[in-house]
Write an enzyme that holds these catalytic residues in place. Structure first.
Site, short mmCIF file in Angstrom:
data_model
loop_
_atom_site.label_atom_id
_atom_site.label_comp_id
_atom_site.label_asym_id
_atom_site.label_seq_id
_atom_site.Cartn_x
_atom_site.Cartn_y
_atom_site.Cartn_z
N GLU A 65 33.56 86.35 52.88
CA GLU A 65 34.35 86.54 52.67
C GLU A 65 35.66 84.82 52.15
O GLU A 65 35.31 84.69 50.57
CB GLU A 65 34.77 87.62 52.16
CG GLU A 65 36.11 88.00 51.94
CD GLU A 65 37.10 89.07 51.47
OE1 GLU A 65 37.40 89.90 50.55
OE2 GLU A 65 37.68 89.37 52.77
N TRP B 258 32.85 93.47 47.79
CA TRP B 258 33.21 93.74 46.45
C TRP B 258 31.73 94.15 45.74
O TRP B 258 32.85 93.92 44.90
CB TRP B 258 33.49 91.51 46.06
CG TRP B 258 34.80 91.23 46.97
CD1 TRP B 258 34.66 90.25 47.88
CD2 TRP B 258 35.50 90.90 46.12
NE1 TRP B 258 35.81 90.61 48.69
CE2 TRP B 258 36.81 90.94 46.97
CE3 TRP B 258 36.23 91.81 44.90
CZ2 TRP B 258 38.12 90.35 46.49
CZ3 TRP B 258 36.92 91.20 44.37
CH2 TRP B 258 38.00 90.93 45.49
N TYR C 58 40.84 86.15 44.04
CA TYR C 58 41.63 84.09 44.55
C TYR C 58 40.80 83.54 44.93
O TYR C 58 41.92 82.76 44.49
CB TYR C 58 41.19 85.53 46.37
CG TYR C 58 42.00 86.82 46.76
CD1 TYR C 58 43.19 87.24 46.67
CD2 TYR C 58 41.04 87.99 46.78
CE1 TYR C 58 43.98 88.14 47.07
CE2 TYR C 58 41.65 88.85 47.14
CZ TYR C 58 42.74 89.00 46.85
OH TYR C 58 43.18 90.67 47.32
N CYS D 249 45.89 91.92 46.38
CA CYS D 249 46.19 92.72 47.16
C CYS D 249 47.62 91.19 48.21
O CYS D 249 48.21 91.73 48.55
CB CYS D 249 45.74 92.72 48.41
SG CYS D 249 44.74 94.58 47.85
N ARG E 296 51.27 92.29 48.89
CA ARG E 296 51.14 93.41 48.56
C ARG E 296 50.98 94.70 48.74
O ARG E 296 51.46 95.50 48.91
CB ARG E 296 51.19 92.99 46.65
CG ARG E 296 50.33 93.16 46.88
CD ARG E 296 50.12 93.34 45.09
NE ARG E 296 48.39 93.31 44.16
CZ ARG E 296 47.86 94.37 44.54
NH1 ARG E 296 48.44 95.68 44.26
NH2 ARG E 296 46.73 95.20 43.96
N ASP F 108 46.03 98.64 52.43
CA ASP F 108 44.74 99.90 53.23
C ASP F 108 45.16 99.66 54.72
O ASP F 108 44.11 98.65 55.63
CB ASP F 108 43.39 99.50 52.35
CG ASP F 108 42.68 100.93 52.90
OD1 ASP F 108 43.03 100.99 54.27
OD2 ASP F 108 41.71 100.45 52.34
#
Length: 275
Positions: free
Chosen positions: A58, A80, A103, A155, A175, A178
């Site tokens: 990733e 994803w 991103y 995130c 922000r 999980d």
């Protein structure tokens, strides 16, 4: 990785249980921090198995600036796929592998008002090399003007570098966190990015400070069972990271140039990702 377990326990025991977002209830706390000194070993959760091959894939995909999930799949990573095929994103565009300006696109192809593209990652690397004590070594993924052009708003929103005495440190603000599924992945991903940039700038990796905004645990049976299974486990010693010392350019890293040495963990704990 006691730092991670401490926050996970705090959210589990003290989090607000009356929160609901995206049709999912959570336990949540606001504004927590974890600090990892990379000289003590590579920070990766050991109280359950984290698949480091997926972390590498990733991150390399982000670094490439791609917005095509098929490029990530070629690296053997499908994390994803659910976001790329979500009902939300299918409404926005005909799905063909394009996940939008997420991103890596923001890192490498930020759109300036005049229509030109800005490579934030390259700019910050050159800044670290040439003006190491500058206070502007920042990369943003949170682009308010393009959130609707992303299959998932970022995130982990931005990160900043700091150089002192030949050591490179990083702080990252996330922000939405999980704690059970995502955060273990994010810890290792940004520690890896820090290590890679330290190598190509001729510095030693120092501290990775992980700032957690909305730190939450989903009130989903699999997540609840997973947290209850993980919390009593005792962490193992951290492994070490090996990077191919011949790589001197951020765009030259490949999967085989990145390895973990001595990673020992408790068994994996599987749970469904909440999309």
């Amino acid at each position: 990785m006691k730092q991670y377990l401490d926050v996970l326990k705090d959210v589990w025991e003290n989090g607000d249980r009356n929160r609901e977002s995206r049709n999912a209830k959570t336990n949540a706390l606001f504004d927590r921090e974890m600090r990892f000194n990379l000289q003590d070993g590579f920070p990766i959760v050991t109280t359950k198995r984290v698949v480091f091959e997926l972390v590498k894939a990733e991150l390399l995909w982000f670094i490439s600036g791609s917005q095509d999930v098929n490029d990530l799949r070629k690296l053997g990573c499908h994390i994803w796929d659910d976001n790329a095929g979500s009902d939300y994103w299918k409404v926005k565009a005909e799905f063909g592998g394009d996940v939008g300006r997420i991103y890596g696109v923001q890192w490498r192809k930020w759109q300036k008002p005049n229509g030109e593209s800005l490579d934030q990652l390259k700019q910050v690397i050159e800044g670290i090399k040439n003006k190491p004590y500058d206070r502007r070594h920042i990369v943003l993924a949170w682009n308010p003007g393009e959130l609707e052009r992303m299959c998932l708003p970022p995130c982990h929103a931005f990160f900043q570098f700091f150089v002192t005495q030949g050591v490179l440190s990083m702080a990252m603000w996330q922000r939405s966190c999980d704690m059970f599924l995502g955060v273990p992945f994010n810890i290792s991903s940004y520690a890896l990015l820090l290590s890679m940039i330290a190598q190509i700038t001729g510095l030693k990796p120092g501290w990775f400070n992980h700032h957690l905004g909305d730190a939450h645990i989903y009130q989903h049976p699999e997540h609840i069972a997973g947290v209850q299974k993980q919390l009593p486990r005792t962490p193992y010693a951290l492994p070490n990271l090996w990077l191919n010392p011949e790589v001197k350019d951020i765009d030259e890293f490949k999967m085989e140039d990145i390895k973990l040495v001595g990673y020992k963990s408790h068994p994996a704990i599987h749970a469904t990702m909440i999309v």
